[in-house]
Design a protein around this motif. Structure first.
Motif, PDB file in Angstrom:
ATOM      1  N   THR A   1       0.897  -1.183   0.141  1.00  0.00           N
ATOM      2  CA  THR A   1      -0.246  -0.199   0.002  1.00  0.00           C
ATOM      3  C   THR A   1       0.979   1.258  -0.077  1.00  0.00           C
ATOM      4  O   THR A   1       2.185   1.374   0.624  1.00  0.00           O
ATOM      5  CB  THR A   1      -0.950   0.130   0.861  1.00  0.00           C
ATOM      6  OG1 THR A   1      -2.417   1.075   0.884  1.00  0.00           O
ATOM      7  CG2 THR A   1       0.138   0.281   2.240  1.00  0.00           C
ATOM      8  N   VAL A   2       0.189   2.538  -0.502  1.00  0.00           N
ATOM      9  CA  VAL A   2       0.845   4.210  -0.137  1.00  0.00           C
ATOM     10  C   VAL A   2       0.136   5.041   0.176  1.00  0.00           C
ATOM     11  O   VAL A   2      -0.983   3.992   0.212  1.00  0.00           O
ATOM     12  CB  VAL A   2       1.533   3.838  -2.015  1.00  0.00           C
ATOM     13  CG1 VAL A   2       1.898   5.180  -2.267  1.00  0.00           C
ATOM     14  CG2 VAL A   2       2.644   3.360  -2.822  1.00  0.00           C
ATOM     15  N   ILE A   3       0.326   5.345   1.383  1.00  0.00           N
ATOM     16  CA  ILE A   3      -0.338   5.733   2.231  1.00  0.00           C
ATOM     17  C   ILE A   3       0.160   7.991   1.948  1.00  0.00           C
ATOM     18  O   ILE A   3       1.545   7.618   1.662  1.00  0.00           O
ATOM     19  CB  ILE A   3      -0.620   6.023   3.571  1.00  0.00           C
ATOM     20  CG1 ILE A   3       0.942   5.845   4.192  1.00  0.00           C
ATOM     21  CG2 ILE A   3      -1.157   4.209   3.702  1.00  0.00           C
ATOM     22  CD1 ILE A   3       0.631   5.725   5.861  1.00  0.00           C
ATOM     23  N   ARG A   4      -0.612   8.699   1.966  1.00  0.00           N
ATOM     24  CA  ARG A   4      -0.067   9.926   1.871  1.00  0.00           C
ATOM     25  C   ARG A   4      -0.817  10.845   3.628  1.00  0.00           C
ATOM     26  O   ARG A   4      -1.479  10.597   3.767  1.00  0.00           O
ATOM     27  CB  ARG A   4      -1.049  11.007   0.665  1.00  0.00           C
ATOM     28  CG  ARG A   4      -0.453  12.514   0.921  1.00  0.00           C
ATOM     29  CD  ARG A   4      -1.786  12.921  -0.431  1.00  0.00           C
ATOM     30  NE  ARG A   4      -1.582  12.579  -1.369  1.00  0.00           N
ATOM     31  CZ  ARG A   4      -0.802  13.238  -2.207  1.00  0.00           C
ATOM     32  NH1 ARG A   4       0.329  14.128  -1.631  1.00  0.00           N
ATOM     33  NH2 ARG A   4       0.234  12.690  -3.549  1.00  0.00           N
ATOM     34  N   LEU A   5       0.631  11.174   4.111  1.00  0.00           N
ATOM     35  CA  LEU A   5       0.793  11.870   5.156  1.00  0.00           C
ATOM     36  C   LEU A   5      -0.212  13.395   5.005  1.00  0.00           C
ATOM     37  O   LEU A   5       0.233  14.089   4.643  1.00  0.00           O
ATOM     38  CB  LEU A   5       1.659  11.702   5.723  1.00  0.00           C
ATOM     39  CG  LEU A   5       1.768  12.023   7.226  1.00  0.00           C
ATOM     40  CD1 LEU A   5       3.032  11.602   7.652  1.00  0.00           C
ATOM     41  CD2 LEU A   5       1.889  13.631   8.102  1.00  0.00           C
ATOM     42  N   LEU A   6      -1.401  13.145   5.825  1.00  0.00           N
ATOM     43  CA  LEU A   6      -2.472  15.248   5.319  1.00  0.00           C
ATOM     44  C   LEU A   6      -2.378  15.415   6.255  1.00  0.00           C
ATOM     45  O   LEU A   6      -2.480  16.765   5.712  1.00  0.00           O
ATOM     46  CB  LEU A   6      -4.036  13.935   5.005  1.00  0.00           C
ATOM     47  CG  LEU A   6      -4.580  13.669   4.125  1.00  0.00           C
ATOM     48  CD1 LEU A   6      -6.009  12.867   4.697  1.00  0.00           C
ATOM     49  CD2 LEU A   6      -4.139  13.727   2.557  1.00  0.00           C
ATOM     50  N   TRP A   7      -1.777  15.073   7.888  1.00  0.00           N
ATOM     51  CA  TRP A   7      -1.824  16.297   8.827  1.00  0.00           C
ATOM     52  C   TRP A   7      -1.154  15.947   9.857  1.00  0.00           C
ATOM     53  O   TRP A   7      -1.444  14.504  10.095  1.00  0.00           O
ATOM     54  CB  TRP A   7      -3.600  16.897   8.963  1.00  0.00           C
ATOM     55  CG  TRP A   7      -3.148  17.603   9.802  1.00  0.00           C
ATOM     56  CD1 TRP A   7      -3.410  18.549   9.596  1.00  0.00           C
ATOM     57  CD2 TRP A   7      -3.803  17.501  11.482  1.00  0.00           C
ATOM     58  NE1 TRP A   7      -3.316  19.513  11.034  1.00  0.00           N
ATOM     59  CE2 TRP A   7      -3.651  18.402  11.623  1.00  0.00           C
ATOM     60  CE3 TRP A   7      -3.780  16.487  12.234  1.00  0.00           C
ATOM     61  CZ2 TRP A   7      -3.797  18.832  13.886  1.00  0.00           C
ATOM     62  CZ3 TRP A   7      -4.170  16.257  13.776  1.00  0.00           C
ATOM     63  CH2 TRP A   7      -3.912  17.133  14.144  1.00  0.00           C
ATOM     64  N   ILE A   8      -0.200  16.443   9.766  1.00  0.00           N
ATOM     65  CA  ILE A   8       0.563  16.388  11.234  1.00  0.00           C
ATOM     66  C   ILE A   8      -0.085  17.293  12.399  1.00  0.00           C
ATOM     67  O   ILE A   8      -0.295  18.313  12.309  1.00  0.00           O
ATOM     68  CB  ILE A   8       2.126  16.855  11.047  1.00  0.00           C
ATOM     69  CG1 ILE A   8       2.353  15.578  10.083  1.00  0.00           C
ATOM     70  CG2 ILE A   8       2.614  16.385  12.643  1.00  0.00           C
ATOM     71  CD1 ILE A   8       3.620  16.038   9.628  1.00  0.00           C
ATOM     72  N   ASP A   9      -0.515  16.887  13.543  1.00  0.00           N
ATOM     73  CA  ASP A   9      -0.728  18.044  14.771  1.00  0.00           C
ATOM     74  C   ASP A   9       0.316  18.397  14.938  1.00  0.00           C
ATOM     75  O   ASP A   9       1.581  17.894  15.208  1.00  0.00           O
ATOM     76  CB  ASP A   9      -1.216  17.662  15.910  1.00  0.00           C
ATOM     77  CG  ASP A   9      -0.937  16.405  17.496  1.00  0.00           C
ATOM     78  OD1 ASP A   9       0.765  15.973  16.306  1.00  0.00           O
ATOM     79  OD2 ASP A   9      -1.140  16.626  18.340  1.00  0.00           O
TER      80      ASP A   9
END
Length: 60
Positions: free
Chosen positions: A20-28
């Motif tokens: 799988t490939v994931i995209r990191l959308l947001w970091i707190d």
């Protein structure tokens, strides 16, 4: 490893195949929680995860 918003991460299985490939959308702001989405699934929803989980997966 440093994590950045919009970063693409390839996750592999135990045989070294990319599954799988994931995209990191947001970091707190504290850097402990992140939101990712699976790019291989057209019906995927964003997932809230601990940054430690991704960092551990990348270290393996």
């Amino acid at each position: 490893m440093n994590l950045y918003e919009n970063m693409l991460i390839e996750l592999q299985n135990e045989y070294g195949d990319i599954f799988t490939v994931i995209r990191l959308l947001w970091i707190d702001p504290s850097g402990t929680d992140i939101v990712t989405i699976d790019l291989n699934n057209s019906k995927a929803f964003p997932v809230l995860q601990r940054a430690e989980e991704i960092e551990t997966a990348l270290a393996e």
